[in-house]
Design a protein around this motif. Structure first.
Motif, PDB file in Angstrom:
ATOM      1  N   LEU A 126      32.930  75.605  -2.645  1.00  0.00           N
ATOM      2  CA  LEU A 126      33.025  75.495  -1.188  1.00  0.00           C
ATOM      3  C   LEU A 126      32.922  76.860  -0.493  1.00  0.00           C
ATOM      4  CD1 LEU A 126      35.196  73.112   0.854  1.00  0.00           C
ATOM      5  CD2 LEU A 126      35.407  75.548   1.307  1.00  0.00           C
ATOM      6  N   PRO A 127      33.654  77.899  -0.925  1.00  0.00           N
ATOM      7  CA  PRO A 127      33.513  79.200  -0.254  1.00  0.00           C
ATOM      8  C   PRO A 127      32.094  79.761  -0.330  1.00  0.00           C
ATOM      9  CG  PRO A 127      35.492  79.159  -1.613  1.00  0.00           C
ATOM     10  CD  PRO A 127      34.707  77.935  -1.961  1.00  0.00           C
ATOM     11  N   ARG A 128      31.404  79.518  -1.447  1.00  0.00           N
ATOM     12  CA  ARG A 128      30.037  80.009  -1.601  1.00  0.00           C
ATOM     13  C   ARG A 128      29.121  79.373  -0.554  1.00  0.00           C
ATOM     14  NH1 ARG A 128      28.097  78.167  -7.017  1.00  0.00           N
ATOM     15  NH2 ARG A 128      29.933  79.360  -7.625  1.00  0.00           N
ATOM     16  N   ILE A 129      29.257  78.058  -0.370  1.00  0.00           N
ATOM     17  CA  ILE A 129      28.415  77.360   0.605  1.00  0.00           C
ATOM     18  C   ILE A 129      28.767  77.801   2.022  1.00  0.00           C
ATOM     19  CG2 ILE A 129      27.797  75.099   1.543  1.00  0.00           C
ATOM     20  CD1 ILE A 129      28.348  73.926  -1.231  1.00  0.00           C
ATOM     21  N   GLU A 130      30.051  77.915   2.309  1.00  0.00           N
ATOM     22  CA  GLU A 130      30.468  78.327   3.652  1.00  0.00           C
ATOM     23  C   GLU A 130      29.957  79.726   3.982  1.00  0.00           C
ATOM     24  OE1 GLU A 130      34.553  75.866   4.605  1.00  0.00           O
ATOM     25  OE2 GLU A 130      34.726  77.850   3.671  1.00  0.00           O
ATOM     26  N   GLN A 131      30.006  80.620   3.022  1.00  0.00           N
ATOM     27  CA  GLN A 131      29.557  81.988   3.261  1.00  0.00           C
ATOM     28  C   GLN A 131      28.063  82.042   3.554  1.00  0.00           C
ATOM     29  OE1 GLN A 131      30.268  84.663   0.010  1.00  0.00           O
ATOM     30  NE2 GLN A 131      29.731  86.487   1.176  1.00  0.00           N
ATOM     31  N   GLU A 132      27.281  81.251   2.827  1.00  0.00           N
ATOM     32  CA  GLU A 132      25.828  81.322   2.980  1.00  0.00           C
ATOM     33  C   GLU A 132      25.316  80.543   4.188  1.00  0.00           C
ATOM     34  OE1 GLU A 132      23.553  80.574  -0.481  1.00  0.00           O
ATOM     35  OE2 GLU A 132      24.298  82.381  -1.479  1.00  0.00           O
ATOM     36  N   THR A 133      26.022  79.495   4.582  1.00  0.00           N
ATOM     37  CA  THR A 133      25.548  78.667   5.692  1.00  0.00           C
ATOM     38  C   THR A 133      26.222  78.997   7.012  1.00  0.00           C
ATOM     39  OG1 THR A 133      27.210  76.936   5.304  1.00  0.00           O
ATOM     40  CG2 THR A 133      25.119  76.753   4.104  1.00  0.00           C
ATOM     41  N   GLY A 134      27.388  79.636   6.958  1.00  0.00           N
ATOM     42  CA  GLY A 134      28.144  79.891   8.175  1.00  0.00           C
ATOM     43  C   GLY A 134      28.880  78.669   8.684  1.00  0.00           C
ATOM     44  N   HIS A 135      28.860  77.584   7.909  1.00  0.00           N
ATOM     45  CA  HIS A 135      29.551  76.358   8.318  1.00  0.00           C
ATOM     46  C   HIS A 135      30.903  76.271   7.623  1.00  0.00           C
ATOM     47  CE1 HIS A 135      30.353  72.210   9.397  1.00  0.00           C
ATOM     48  NE2 HIS A 135      30.547  71.925   8.118  1.00  0.00           N
ATOM     49  N   ALA A 136      31.963  76.096   8.407  1.00  0.00           N
ATOM     50  CA  ALA A 136      33.305  75.920   7.846  1.00  0.00           C
ATOM     51  C   ALA A 136      33.595  74.424   7.740  1.00  0.00           C
ATOM     52  CB  ALA A 136      34.341  76.601   8.728  1.00  0.00           C
ATOM     53  N   PHE A 137      33.733  73.932   6.528  1.00  0.00           N
ATOM     54  CA  PHE A 137      34.003  72.515   6.334  1.00  0.00           C
ATOM     55  C   PHE A 137      35.370  72.147   6.904  1.00  0.00           C
ATOM     56  CE2 PHE A 137      30.899  73.341   2.945  1.00  0.00           C
ATOM     57  CZ  PHE A 137      29.993  72.319   3.193  1.00  0.00           C
ATOM     58  N   ARG A 138      35.464  70.932   7.405  1.00  0.00           N
ATOM     59  CA  ARG A 138      36.716  70.479   8.003  1.00  0.00           C
ATOM     60  C   ARG A 138      37.848  70.449   6.988  1.00  0.00           C
ATOM     61  NH1 ARG A 138      34.133  65.312  11.261  1.00  0.00           N
ATOM     62  NH2 ARG A 138      32.816  66.525  12.701  1.00  0.00           N
ATOM     63  N   SER A 139      37.524  70.080   5.764  1.00  0.00           N
ATOM     64  CA  SER A 139      38.504  70.085   4.676  1.00  0.00           C
ATOM     65  C   SER A 139      37.731  70.126   3.368  1.00  0.00           C
ATOM     66  CB  SER A 139      39.398  68.841   4.731  1.00  0.00           C
ATOM     67  OG  SER A 139      38.780  67.750   4.086  1.00  0.00           O
ATOM     68  N   PRO A 140      38.386  70.500   2.276  1.00  0.00           N
ATOM     69  CA  PRO A 140      37.682  70.512   0.984  1.00  0.00           C
ATOM     70  C   PRO A 140      37.287  69.114   0.515  1.00  0.00           C
ATOM     71  CG  PRO A 140      39.733  71.784   0.894  1.00  0.00           C
ATOM     72  CD  PRO A 140      39.756  71.003   2.169  1.00  0.00           C
ATOM     73  N   ASP A 141      37.909  68.089   1.079  1.00  0.00           N
ATOM     74  CA  ASP A 141      37.699  66.735   0.567  1.00  0.00           C
ATOM     75  C   ASP A 141      36.278  66.232   0.768  1.00  0.00           C
ATOM     76  OD1 ASP A 141      40.338  66.952  -0.009  1.00  0.00           O
ATOM     77  OD2 ASP A 141      40.993  65.194   1.130  1.00  0.00           O
ATOM     78  N   GLY A 142      35.623  66.645   1.852  1.00  0.00           N
ATOM     79  CA  GLY A 142      34.267  66.172   2.100  1.00  0.00           C
ATOM     80  C   GLY A 142      33.320  66.575   0.988  1.00  0.00           C
ATOM     81  N   LEU A 143      33.367  67.839   0.598  1.00  0.00           N
ATOM     82  CA  LEU A 143      32.493  68.314  -0.473  1.00  0.00           C
ATOM     83  C   LEU A 143      32.880  67.683  -1.804  1.00  0.00           C
ATOM     84  CD1 LEU A 143      30.160  70.156  -1.281  1.00  0.00           C
ATOM     85  CD2 LEU A 143      31.828  71.996  -1.626  1.00  0.00           C
TER      86      LEU A 143
ATOM     87  N   LEU B 153      22.896  72.443  10.653  1.00  0.00           N
ATOM     88  CA  LEU B 153      21.887  72.138   9.643  1.00  0.00           C
ATOM     89  C   LEU B 153      20.699  73.090   9.754  1.00  0.00           C
ATOM     90  CD1 LEU B 153      21.070  70.274   7.347  1.00  0.00           C
ATOM     91  CD2 LEU B 153      20.088  68.716   9.038  1.00  0.00           C
ATOM     92  N   ARG B 154      20.323  73.430  10.969  1.00  0.00           N
ATOM     93  CA  ARG B 154      19.186  74.333  11.167  1.00  0.00           C
ATOM     94  C   ARG B 154      19.458  75.707  10.548  1.00  0.00           C
ATOM     95  NH1 ARG B 154      18.574  73.395  16.245  1.00  0.00           N
ATOM     96  NH2 ARG B 154      16.905  71.854  15.996  1.00  0.00           N
ATOM     97  N   ALA B 155      20.710  76.108  10.507  1.00  0.00           N
ATOM     98  CA  ALA B 155      21.052  77.415   9.945  1.00  0.00           C
ATOM     99  C   ALA B 155      20.786  77.489   8.446  1.00  0.00           C
ATOM    100  CB  ALA B 155      22.520  77.730  10.231  1.00  0.00           C
ATOM    101  N   VAL B 156      20.633  76.333   7.792  1.00  0.00           N
ATOM    102  CA  VAL B 156      20.405  76.308   6.344  1.00  0.00           C
ATOM    103  C   VAL B 156      18.923  76.457   6.007  1.00  0.00           C
ATOM    104  CG1 VAL B 156      20.823  74.981   4.227  1.00  0.00           C
ATOM    105  CG2 VAL B 156      22.408  74.786   6.140  1.00  0.00           C
ATOM    106  N   VAL B 157      18.042  76.218   6.969  1.00  0.00           N
ATOM    107  CA  VAL B 157      16.600  76.209   6.705  1.00  0.00           C
ATOM    108  C   VAL B 157      16.108  77.503   6.055  1.00  0.00           C
ATOM    109  CG1 VAL B 157      14.315  76.091   7.783  1.00  0.00           C
ATOM    110  CG2 VAL B 157      16.099  74.475   8.445  1.00  0.00           C
ATOM    111  N   PRO B 158      16.547  78.685   6.507  1.00  0.00           N
ATOM    112  CA  PRO B 158      16.083  79.908   5.823  1.00  0.00           C
ATOM    113  C   PRO B 158      16.423  79.933   4.336  1.00  0.00           C
ATOM    114  CG  PRO B 158      17.069  80.455   7.938  1.00  0.00           C
ATOM    115  CD  PRO B 158      17.346  79.002   7.713  1.00  0.00           C
ATOM    116  N   LEU B 159      17.536  79.329   3.953  1.00  0.00           N
ATOM    117  CA  LEU B 159      17.883  79.271   2.532  1.00  0.00           C
ATOM    118  C   LEU B 159      16.900  78.391   1.774  1.00  0.00           C
ATOM    119  CD1 LEU B 159      21.776  78.847   2.722  1.00  0.00           C
ATOM    120  CD2 LEU B 159      20.489  80.933   2.220  1.00  0.00           C
ATOM    121  N   LEU B 160      16.497  77.287   2.394  1.00  0.00           N
ATOM    122  CA  LEU B 160      15.516  76.403   1.763  1.00  0.00           C
ATOM    123  C   LEU B 160      14.191  77.122   1.571  1.00  0.00           C
ATOM    124  CD1 LEU B 160      16.115  73.017   3.606  1.00  0.00           C
ATOM    125  CD2 LEU B 160      16.295  73.394   1.151  1.00  0.00           C
TER     126      LEU B 160
END
Length: 219
Positions: free
Chosen positions: A70-87, A206-213
């Motif tokens: 979860l921290p890896r994804i949050e760092q790269e996307t800039g999105h803070a998940f509401r809780s760890p449970d979703g992932l 979601l648009r913020a992830v496009v450069p990673l793709l």
């Protein structure tokens, strides 16, 4: 039994801990020394002990998702998940459906080690990845990429980048897929995470992830 469904009554980490504690309590309640047990009672105790161990593994794997993935994804996307449970729900492997359904069917409702609704919901978690993958795929095409395809290679590479397949939360060892099946599973996981990001953060997130793709596809 009738189940209302809905969200878990407490966070996933607490739910799994309560389930493991409840299974241990039922094991102790049904325990008899070996010389006093019937063959049926011995099988029953082995089954409960197996459920308890499997639940403990799930809790450990879910904790690793919270601490590492979860921290890896949050760092790269800039999105803070509401809780760890979703992932964690996205990463719950299909094998967990059988575990939770067996526990649910293995006790009378009045002595279940966890609320029936919570057990039923846990059994449905494995379906979340496919539902969110569809949301992620459609939204990415229609709202972010304007009809373009993200590309299977880019999605599988994104899954590798975040370690999604390796982070799967499963109730036991299984034969890993290979070749095309492995790539498809990785793509589904990546789409599901993108779907979760969209559900929580909207189109801009979601648009913020496009450069990673694009980076992973070109790399």
């Amino acid at each position: 039994m009738a189940y209302e469904y809905g969200p878990l009554s407490r966070p996933l980490r607490e739910t799994l801990a309560a389930l493991q504690d409840g299974l241990m309590r039922e094991y102790r309640r049904e325990y008899l020394p070996a010389h006093r047990r019937s063959a049926r009672r011995s099988r029953r105790l082995r089954r409960i002990r197996g459920w308890c161990r499997a639940t403990g593994r799930l809790a450990e794997q879910a904790a690793r998702v919270t601490e590492r993935t979860l921290p890896r994804i949050e760092q790269e996307t800039g999105h803070a998940f509401r809780s760890p449970d979703g992932l964690a729900r996205v990463l719950m492997a299909p094998s967990t459906k059988r575990l939770f359904s067996e526990i649910l069917a293995g006790f009378p409702e009045d002595v279940l080690p966890l609320r029936a609704n919570d057990l039923a919901m846990l059994g449905k978690f494995a379906d979340d990845a496919h539902a969110l993958a569809l949301i992620g795929d459609v939204t990415l095409r229609l709202k972010v990429l304007s009809g373009e395809d993200a590309g299977a290679a880019g999605l599988a590479a994104l899954s590798d980048r975040w370690g999604l397949f390796e982070s799967r939360i499963g109730s036991g060892p299984r034969c890993p897929p290979d070749g095309e099946n492995l790539e498809q599973e990785k793509e589904t996981l990546a789409r599901a995470v993108l779907g979760l990001i969209y559900v929580e953060g909207g189109t801009d997130a979601l648009r913020a992830v496009v450069p990673l793709l694009a980076h992973d596809r070109d790399g």
